[in-house]
Design a protein around this motif. Sequence first.
Motif, PDB file in Angstrom:
ATOM      1  N   THR A 171       7.766   2.073  -8.713  1.00 56.65           N
ATOM      2  CA  THR A 171       8.519   3.267  -8.307  1.00 56.65           C
ATOM      3  C   THR A 171       9.618   2.932  -7.308  1.00 56.65           C
ATOM      4  O   THR A 171      10.757   3.387  -7.444  1.00 56.65           O
ATOM      5  CB  THR A 171       7.554   4.311  -7.712  1.00 56.65           C
ATOM      6  OG1 THR A 171       6.621   4.717  -8.727  1.00 56.65           O
ATOM      7  CG2 THR A 171       8.322   5.533  -7.222  1.00 56.65           C
ATOM      8  N   ALA A 172       9.302   2.130  -6.299  1.00 55.94           N
ATOM      9  CA  ALA A 172      10.311   1.759  -5.304  1.00 55.94           C
ATOM     10  C   ALA A 172      11.410   0.907  -5.931  1.00 55.94           C
ATOM     11  O   ALA A 172      12.593   1.024  -5.558  1.00 55.94           O
ATOM     12  CB  ALA A 172       9.653   1.017  -4.150  1.00 55.94           C
ATOM     13  N   TYR A 173      11.044   0.058  -6.884  1.00 53.19           N
ATOM     14  CA  TYR A 173      12.028  -0.797  -7.556  1.00 53.19           C
ATOM     15  C   TYR A 173      13.009   0.059  -8.358  1.00 53.19           C
ATOM     16  O   TYR A 173      14.227  -0.157  -8.317  1.00 53.19           O
ATOM     17  CB  TYR A 173      11.283  -1.775  -8.457  1.00 53.19           C
ATOM     18  CG  TYR A 173      12.143  -2.776  -9.181  1.00 53.19           C
ATOM     19  CD1 TYR A 173      12.931  -3.691  -8.493  1.00 53.19           C
ATOM     20  CD2 TYR A 173      12.142  -2.826 -10.574  1.00 53.19           C
ATOM     21  CE1 TYR A 173      13.698  -4.629  -9.171  1.00 53.19           C
ATOM     22  CE2 TYR A 173      12.898  -3.763 -11.261  1.00 53.19           C
ATOM     23  CZ  TYR A 173      13.680  -4.658 -10.559  1.00 53.19           C
ATOM     24  OH  TYR A 173      14.433  -5.587 -11.236  1.00 53.19           O
ATOM     25  N   ILE A 174      12.505   1.062  -9.064  1.00 51.52           N
ATOM     26  CA  ILE A 174      13.362   1.968  -9.827  1.00 51.52           C
ATOM     27  C   ILE A 174      14.242   2.790  -8.880  1.00 51.52           C
ATOM     28  O   ILE A 174      15.451   2.947  -9.103  1.00 51.52           O
ATOM     29  CB  ILE A 174      12.502   2.887 -10.712  1.00 51.52           C
ATOM     30  CG1 ILE A 174      11.820   2.067 -11.819  1.00 51.52           C
ATOM     31  CG2 ILE A 174      13.345   4.002 -11.323  1.00 51.52           C
ATOM     32  CD1 ILE A 174      10.773   2.830 -12.606  1.00 51.52           C
ATOM     33  N   ALA A 175      13.647   3.295  -7.808  1.00 50.50           N
ATOM     34  CA  ALA A 175      14.392   4.127  -6.854  1.00 50.50           C
ATOM     35  C   ALA A 175      15.539   3.365  -6.211  1.00 50.50           C
ATOM     36  O   ALA A 175      16.574   3.958  -5.865  1.00 50.50           O
ATOM     37  CB  ALA A 175      13.446   4.660  -5.788  1.00 50.50           C
ATOM     38  N   ARG A 176      15.356   2.068  -6.037  1.00 49.22           N
ATOM     39  CA  ARG A 176      16.413   1.226  -5.441  1.00 49.22           C
ATOM     40  C   ARG A 176      17.737   1.419  -6.177  1.00 49.22           C
ATOM     41  O   ARG A 176      18.803   1.543  -5.541  1.00 49.22           O
ATOM     42  CB  ARG A 176      15.931  -0.221  -5.529  1.00 49.22           C
ATOM     43  CG  ARG A 176      16.968  -1.290  -5.360  1.00 49.22           C
ATOM     44  CD  ARG A 176      16.338  -2.670  -5.594  1.00 49.22           C
ATOM     45  NE  ARG A 176      17.367  -3.709  -5.563  1.00 49.22           N
ATOM     46  CZ  ARG A 176      17.832  -4.258  -4.446  1.00 49.22           C
ATOM     47  NH1 ARG A 176      17.344  -3.877  -3.285  1.00 49.22           N
ATOM     48  NH2 ARG A 176      18.771  -5.179  -4.479  1.00 49.22           N
ATOM     49  N   TYR A 177      17.697   1.491  -7.498  1.00 52.25           N
ATOM     50  CA  TYR A 177      18.910   1.577  -8.301  1.00 52.25           C
ATOM     51  C   TYR A 177      19.381   3.009  -8.499  1.00 52.25           C
ATOM     52  O   TYR A 177      20.589   3.261  -8.560  1.00 52.25           O
ATOM     53  CB  TYR A 177      18.690   0.849  -9.625  1.00 52.25           C
ATOM     54  CG  TYR A 177      18.397  -0.606  -9.381  1.00 52.25           C
ATOM     55  CD1 TYR A 177      19.394  -1.444  -8.916  1.00 52.25           C
ATOM     56  CD2 TYR A 177      17.110  -1.116  -9.525  1.00 52.25           C
ATOM     57  CE1 TYR A 177      19.129  -2.773  -8.627  1.00 52.25           C
ATOM     58  CE2 TYR A 177      16.847  -2.443  -9.239  1.00 52.25           C
ATOM     59  CZ  TYR A 177      17.857  -3.260  -8.791  1.00 52.25           C
ATOM     60  OH  TYR A 177      17.604  -4.565  -8.477  1.00 52.25           O
ATOM     61  N   VAL A 205      13.860   1.418 -19.665  1.00 53.91           N
ATOM     62  CA  VAL A 205      14.012   2.730 -20.295  1.00 53.91           C
ATOM     63  C   VAL A 205      14.057   3.823 -19.233  1.00 53.91           C
ATOM     64  O   VAL A 205      14.908   4.723 -19.272  1.00 53.91           O
ATOM     65  CB  VAL A 205      12.869   2.987 -21.296  1.00 53.91           C
ATOM     66  CG1 VAL A 205      12.898   4.429 -21.794  1.00 53.91           C
ATOM     67  CG2 VAL A 205      12.971   2.026 -22.477  1.00 53.91           C
ATOM     68  N   ALA A 206      13.156   3.754 -18.273  1.00 58.70           N
ATOM     69  CA  ALA A 206      13.120   4.761 -17.210  1.00 58.70           C
ATOM     70  C   ALA A 206      14.434   4.782 -16.424  1.00 58.70           C
ATOM     71  O   ALA A 206      14.935   5.857 -16.063  1.00 58.70           O
ATOM     72  CB  ALA A 206      11.948   4.486 -16.275  1.00 58.70           C
ATOM     73  N   LEU A 207      15.004   3.617 -16.162  1.00 56.81           N
ATOM     74  CA  LEU A 207      16.256   3.547 -15.416  1.00 56.81           C
ATOM     75  C   LEU A 207      17.422   4.131 -16.200  1.00 56.81           C
ATOM     76  O   LEU A 207      18.249   4.873 -15.649  1.00 56.81           O
ATOM     77  CB  LEU A 207      16.551   2.099 -15.024  1.00 56.81           C
ATOM     78  CG  LEU A 207      15.853   1.607 -13.763  1.00 56.81           C
ATOM     79  CD1 LEU A 207      15.941   0.096 -13.648  1.00 56.81           C
ATOM     80  CD2 LEU A 207      16.463   2.260 -12.533  1.00 56.81           C
ATOM     81  N   ILE A 355      23.720   2.677   0.092  1.00 59.07           N
ATOM     82  CA  ILE A 355      23.405   1.296   0.458  1.00 59.07           C
ATOM     83  C   ILE A 355      22.426   0.695  -0.539  1.00 59.07           C
ATOM     84  O   ILE A 355      21.395   1.298  -0.858  1.00 59.07           O
ATOM     85  CB  ILE A 355      22.825   1.228   1.881  1.00 59.07           C
ATOM     86  CG1 ILE A 355      23.883   1.695   2.897  1.00 59.07           C
ATOM     87  CG2 ILE A 355      22.371  -0.188   2.215  1.00 59.07           C
ATOM     88  CD1 ILE A 355      23.378   1.759   4.312  1.00 59.07           C
ATOM     89  N   LEU A 356      22.778  -0.485  -1.019  1.00 59.22           N
ATOM     90  CA  LEU A 356      21.881  -1.274  -1.863  1.00 59.22           C
ATOM     91  C   LEU A 356      21.347  -2.408  -1.007  1.00 59.22           C
ATOM     92  O   LEU A 356      22.098  -3.303  -0.621  1.00 59.22           O
ATOM     93  CB  LEU A 356      22.624  -1.831  -3.070  1.00 59.22           C
ATOM     94  CG  LEU A 356      21.807  -2.655  -4.069  1.00 59.22           C
ATOM     95  CD1 LEU A 356      20.785  -1.772  -4.774  1.00 59.22           C
ATOM     96  CD2 LEU A 356      22.713  -3.337  -5.079  1.00 59.22           C
ATOM     97  N   ALA A 364      17.121  -9.020 -12.895  1.00 60.64           N
ATOM     98  CA  ALA A 364      17.812  -8.723 -14.148  1.00 60.64           C
ATOM     99  C   ALA A 364      18.474  -7.360 -14.139  1.00 60.64           C
ATOM    100  O   ALA A 364      19.494  -7.153 -14.802  1.00 60.64           O
ATOM    101  CB  ALA A 364      16.817  -8.797 -15.316  1.00 60.64           C
ATOM    102  N   VAL A 365      17.917  -6.405 -13.405  1.00 63.01           N
ATOM    103  CA  VAL A 365      18.389  -5.030 -13.476  1.00 63.01           C
ATOM    104  C   VAL A 365      19.777  -4.876 -12.875  1.00 63.01           C
ATOM    105  O   VAL A 365      20.646  -4.198 -13.442  1.00 63.01           O
ATOM    106  CB  VAL A 365      17.377  -4.085 -12.783  1.00 63.01           C
ATOM    107  CG1 VAL A 365      17.999  -2.716 -12.506  1.00 63.01           C
ATOM    108  CG2 VAL A 365      16.133  -3.927 -13.650  1.00 63.01           C
ATOM    109  N   LEU A 366      20.029  -5.486 -11.719  1.00 59.26           N
ATOM    110  CA  LEU A 366      21.303  -5.276 -11.030  1.00 59.26           C
ATOM    111  C   LEU A 366      22.507  -5.698 -11.867  1.00 59.26           C
ATOM    112  O   LEU A 366      23.473  -4.928 -11.979  1.00 59.26           O
ATOM    113  CB  LEU A 366      21.296  -5.985  -9.675  1.00 59.26           C
ATOM    114  CG  LEU A 366      22.558  -5.789  -8.816  1.00 59.26           C
ATOM    115  CD1 LEU A 366      22.851  -4.321  -8.595  1.00 59.26           C
ATOM    116  CD2 LEU A 366      22.419  -6.522  -7.485  1.00 59.26           C
TER     117      LEU A 366
END
Length: 499
Positions: A171-177, A205-207, A355-356, A364-366
């Motif tokens: 959840t925190a990883y997804i929220a980051r983006y 998919v969620a992102l 802020i990121l 990989a996501v960024l």
Amino acid sequence: MTQSISIADLMTQSGVAFGTSGARGLVSAMTDRVCFAYTCAFLQHLATIGQFSPGRAVAIAGDLRPSTPRIMAACAAAIRHMGGLVDDCGFVPSPAVAAHGFAKDIPSLMVTGSHIPDDRNGIKFNRTDGEVLKPDELAIRAQSVALPDLFDGEGMLRDAQPAEAPVDAATAYIARYIDYFGSQALSSMTLGVYEHSAVGRDILVALVEALGGKAVRLGRSDRFIPVDTEAVRPKDQALARRWAGELGLDAILSTDGDSDRPLLADETGAWMRGDVLGILCARTLGLRAVATPISCNSAVELSGLFDAVRRTRIGSPFVIEAMNALVDEGFGTVCGYEANGGFLLATAVETAGRILPALPTRDAVLPILSVLVDARRRGVTLSALQAQLPARYTCSERLQNYPTAQSQALIAHLEQGPEIHILARLSAMFGALSGPANGIDRTDGLRIHFANGDIIHLRPSGNAPELRCYTESDNPERAAILNEYSLSLVRDYKVPGTT
């Protein structure tokens, strides 16, 4: 009863040793006893630098290959044996468990073999403040561990303990983006997600959906598929072209097995090179200084986009060391990326008040999201976005089942003697296609520069019996032909004095 064992001896006995991204080896060699010992040695080392003590938590996660749950259980048993608590993050991407550990100021580890076949696996270790670097690996190797009497004659745990309550790192990883890019960053885009057996497939998919795009799920597999982002399989190339043509997609998103290396295909289904993604991502984020391995596309220098570019050996530990040096030198925004596309953010980035935070581990996501967001903002296709960079193209492939000793003997032979003799030898070997060689670089492996601008780079893999070949030229077709030609020469080449 306990048994003391040297990690250096265990590495020699088992064949499970440090490569460019943690300790890896054959699954048959990665017994519970070996994995338990390595985890204990990791924590013993961290205890000497004040990053671990009894009562402190350690985060663990894993990829989706069949051997991963067993190895995770062995690592968890070692953490408990050392007096630690287990944050069991389950099956999430490597950067997600690392980010969880960094945020909580605790060590973490990821059980993964990344892109290599599932007859192999590995353990990637993270300190509380970043990945383990080469000095840490040497310190872990120097440890001796007192192993308790918990293992049977095959080196497997006799009694498996129940898993801890799961900890949510996703959840925190997804929220980051979402927090940085915003909920409409991908609106109006239709994006295929090639899921295969990537551990981050559901997160991708969620992102896409959370950022306003339409996600089309493609190619999910219950069987592990070794997707290598530096050497995309012909099958995956054909699938992407077909999906793009049939479904009218703006792009196709994917990752390797532990989802720390990106794959992004443009609107035609052509997979973009990881080092091109790195340049475009750094440009989108407005970063000023870049660290990248010697194998990456020279368009990063030719583009003139960055105040500093530092070339390194291949592997995230070397990129991180160079990033840290750039930060120490006063560059305000710093990143690193690799030819496999993994992107490392050394400093926080601020855009329009959003802020990121830094994430100094391969992600990989960024790069995927940054490039998609930039293309949408500019109103261009991904192929048009890539065409804005200098016309330099890379290709990478490898000879599989090519013993490391054989690779090393080849490189030693090719670079033997004075440079004038080396260049003559290389010109004779590769000159039929590229003409005379006019320079070499020994930063990592043997990188050969030719008078016509071609580059051929040969390097033994750091974690598998493979010989990597990286090529660069002024058009993609020539880079691919050059790579195929080079590998065929190497495959048939007999090093004098070898059998």
